[in-house]
Design an enzyme around this catalytic site. Structure first.
Site, mmCIF file in Angstrom:
data_model
loop_
_atom_site.group_PDB
_atom_site.id
_atom_site.type_symbol
_atom_site.label_atom_id
_atom_site.label_comp_id
_atom_site.label_asym_id
_atom_site.label_seq_id
_atom_site.Cartn_x
_atom_site.Cartn_y
_atom_site.Cartn_z
ATOM 1 N N TYR A 10 0.858 -1.181 0.000
ATOM 2 C CA TYR A 10 0.000 0.000 0.000
ATOM 3 C C TYR A 10 0.893 1.230 0.000
ATOM 4 C CZ TYR A 10 -3.481 3.425 1.649
ATOM 5 O OH TYR A 10 -4.308 4.513 1.791
ATOM 6 N N ASP B 194 9.320 2.691 -0.028
ATOM 7 C CA ASP B 194 8.250 3.351 0.717
ATOM 8 C C ASP B 194 8.425 2.982 2.188
ATOM 9 O OD1 ASP B 194 6.024 4.338 1.908
ATOM 10 O OD2 ASP B 194 4.580 3.430 0.531
ATOM 11 N N LYS C 117 4.092 8.960 8.855
ATOM 12 C CA LYS C 117 3.811 8.394 10.183
ATOM 13 C C LYS C 117 4.778 8.899 11.257
ATOM 14 C CE LYS C 117 0.778 4.958 8.384
ATOM 15 N NZ LYS C 117 0.839 4.159 7.179
HETATM 16 C C1 LIG Z 1 0.213 4.674 5.742
HETATM 17 C C2 LIG Z 1 1.006 4.415 4.516
HETATM 18 C C3 LIG Z 1 0.992 5.298 3.417
HETATM 19 C C4 LIG Z 1 0.045 6.467 3.348
HETATM 20 O O1 LIG Z 1 0.299 7.422 4.311
HETATM 21 P P1 LIG Z 1 -0.912 8.438 4.733
HETATM 22 O O2 LIG Z 1 -0.248 9.371 5.681
HETATM 23 O O3 LIG Z 1 -1.966 7.586 5.319
HETATM 24 O O4 LIG Z 1 -1.345 9.104 3.478
HETATM 25 C C5 LIG Z 1 1.863 5.069 2.379
HETATM 26 N N1 LIG Z 1 2.710 4.009 2.388
HETATM 27 C C6 LIG Z 1 2.730 3.138 3.400
HETATM 28 C C7 LIG Z 1 3.705 2.013 3.373
HETATM 29 C C8 LIG Z 1 1.880 3.293 4.491
HETATM 30 O O5 LIG Z 1 1.863 2.388 5.471
#
Ligand SMILES: *Cc1c(COP(=O)(O)O)cnc(C)c1O
Length: 422
Positions: free
Chosen positions: A142, A237, A265
């Site tokens: 994701y 990511d 995060k």
């Molecule tokens: C949470 C998440 C996102 C998206 O971040 P948001 O602040 O919710 O937009 C992107 N990549 C990964 C791996 C994530 O866990």
């Protein structure tokens, strides 16, 4: 009716599904959401006054625990001087310095306001830099909710079994090529076919949105090699793994230098922050130096920067090895409890992350994650919540420990698990 139930009924009239992000609705575990009044350390308190020991930690950001006093003070001090300027401030420079110093592969970094923006911008930059359109992503990974990444994504889409989503034009996702996680041969095949059209491979170096799935031996190294061979960029990511699996993130832990890294995060310390960064030569393609446009009214927001900066400062001195050891021990104890109950589980773990799959087989990719018994997880979730333990309301999310969790917390968690009926 509890206050949470009353609020949820009102929310459903005003907000789609009553929530501002789908998984919070707790649909897949057959429960109603708890509305939170406050949180401190490792605990949350609901609007009904119930205290729960928490392992969601706002889905990752609160590695230092909720309402960490020094982080709060930094944010409040910044807010007192003005909550937004839309002009440069010193805190942005300090924050950029802290991030670049921590993450070995980053020469430069740009701040944004969410993980979604970070990955979306990194992909645009990769496309602008290479002059190519296609991106390789992994099934069950994701990367936020921008159009290009909503093909076979994890997180809420995995939880709600939404294969993709309406609203994304076919012309957009046709540039998104999919491979199973941990399947290097599949990636090599995509490059053999489309090598000169692929701008980037984007990967969660430890996947956290189909539950935790760790990279197989040689997988990340192989991605580094194949992208270099074909002149494509490698994007890590690290929105979950950054400052989590090590202070310098997964790139530093595994000794691999991606071209671009996305963060979110944890770096915001609970405020809306994302970031993307990497090699100077690539980052110099972003406006106003280069032609690739990316902007944000609240980017580098002083309150968020102050909270993030204080968080990183505290984390730079934190005992990551100790927390990892304690979490591994917790997972061992969990495995022993389930072995005794003759309940088959696969518990994946690294650093302060773990996911409990009710599965007889190892979980190494999206397909194997889907073999896990969701009904058993739902029942487990509801019984744990009734016992005062708050776990992710989906079997396809991570649980997080934090520097605020205590021995007493771990004991409470384990004794609640022992009492669960299967
Ligand atoms: C949470 C998440 C996102 C998206 O971040 P948001 O602040 O919710 O937009 C992107 N990549 C990964 C791996 C994530 O866990």
């Amino acid at each position: 009716m509890t206050s949470s139930e009353k609020l949820f009924a009102q929310a459903k009239e005003l907000i789609p599904g009553g929530v501002n992000s789908p998984v919070r609705a707790c649909l897949s575990v057959g429960a109603d959401p708890l509305f939170i009044e406050s949180a401190s350390g490792s605990h949350i308190k609901t609007v009904d006054g119930t205290e729960l020991l928490d392992f969601i930690m706002s889905w990752g950001p609160m590695l230092l625990g909720y309402a960490q006093p020094d982080v709060n003070k930094a944010a409040c001090d910044a807010a007192a001087k003005g909550s937004s300027f839309g002009a440069p401030c010193a805190l942005e420079v300090e924050m950029a310095r802290a991030v670049v110093d921590a993450v070995p592969s980053m020469d430069m970094v740009r701040m944004v306001s969410s993980g979604t923006e970070a990955t979306m911008s990194a992909l645009r930059l990769a496309r602008g830099y290479t002059g190519r359109s296609k991106v390789v992503k992994f099934v069950g990974n994701y990367h936020g909710h921008s159009d290009s990444f909503l093909a076979s994504a994890g997180s809420g889409l995995a939880t709600l079994s939404i294969p993709g989503t309406p609203g994304v034009p076919e012309e957009t996702v046709k540039h998104t090529l999919l491979a199973p996680y941990n399947d290097l041969a599949a990636v090599r095949e995509l490059f053999a076919k489309h090598g000169d059209e692929i701008a980037a491979v984007i990967v969660e170096p430890c996947a956290g949105n189909m539950g935790l799935v760790l990279p197989a031996e040689g997988f990340l190294e192989g991605l580094r090699a194949v992208t270099t061979e074909y002149g494509a960029l490698l994007i890590f990511d690290e929105v979950i793994t950054g400052f989590r699996v090590a202070f310098g993130g997964a790139g530093s832990r595994f000794g691999i230098e991606p071209d671009l890294t996305t963060l979110g995060k944890i770096i915001g310390g609970g405020y809306p922050v994302g970031a993307y960064g990497g090699k100077r030569e690539v980052m110099d393609h972003i406006a106003p130096v280069g032609p690739v446009y990316q902007a944000g009214t609240l980017s580098g927001n002083p309150v968020a920067m102050a909270a993030g900066l204080k968080t990183l400062e505290l984390l730079s001195k934190a005992d990551y090895a100790g927390l990892e050891k304690r979490t591994a021990q917790l997972v061992d104890e969990l495995r022993a409890i389930f072995a005794e109950k003759s309940i088959p589980v696969c518990i994946n773990t690294i650093a302060s992350i773990f996911t409990l799959f009710f599965s007889e087989q190892p979980v190494t990719n999206f397909a194997s994650s889907q073999q896990a018994d969701c009904e058993r997880y739902s029942s487990f979730y509801r019984q744990m919540r009734a016992a005062g333990i708050n776990l992710a309301p989906s079997g396809f999310e991570c649980s997080f420990t934090s520097f605020a969790h205590t021995e007493e917390d771990y004991d409470k968690f384990l004794s609640a698990v022992r009492k669960v009926q299967f």
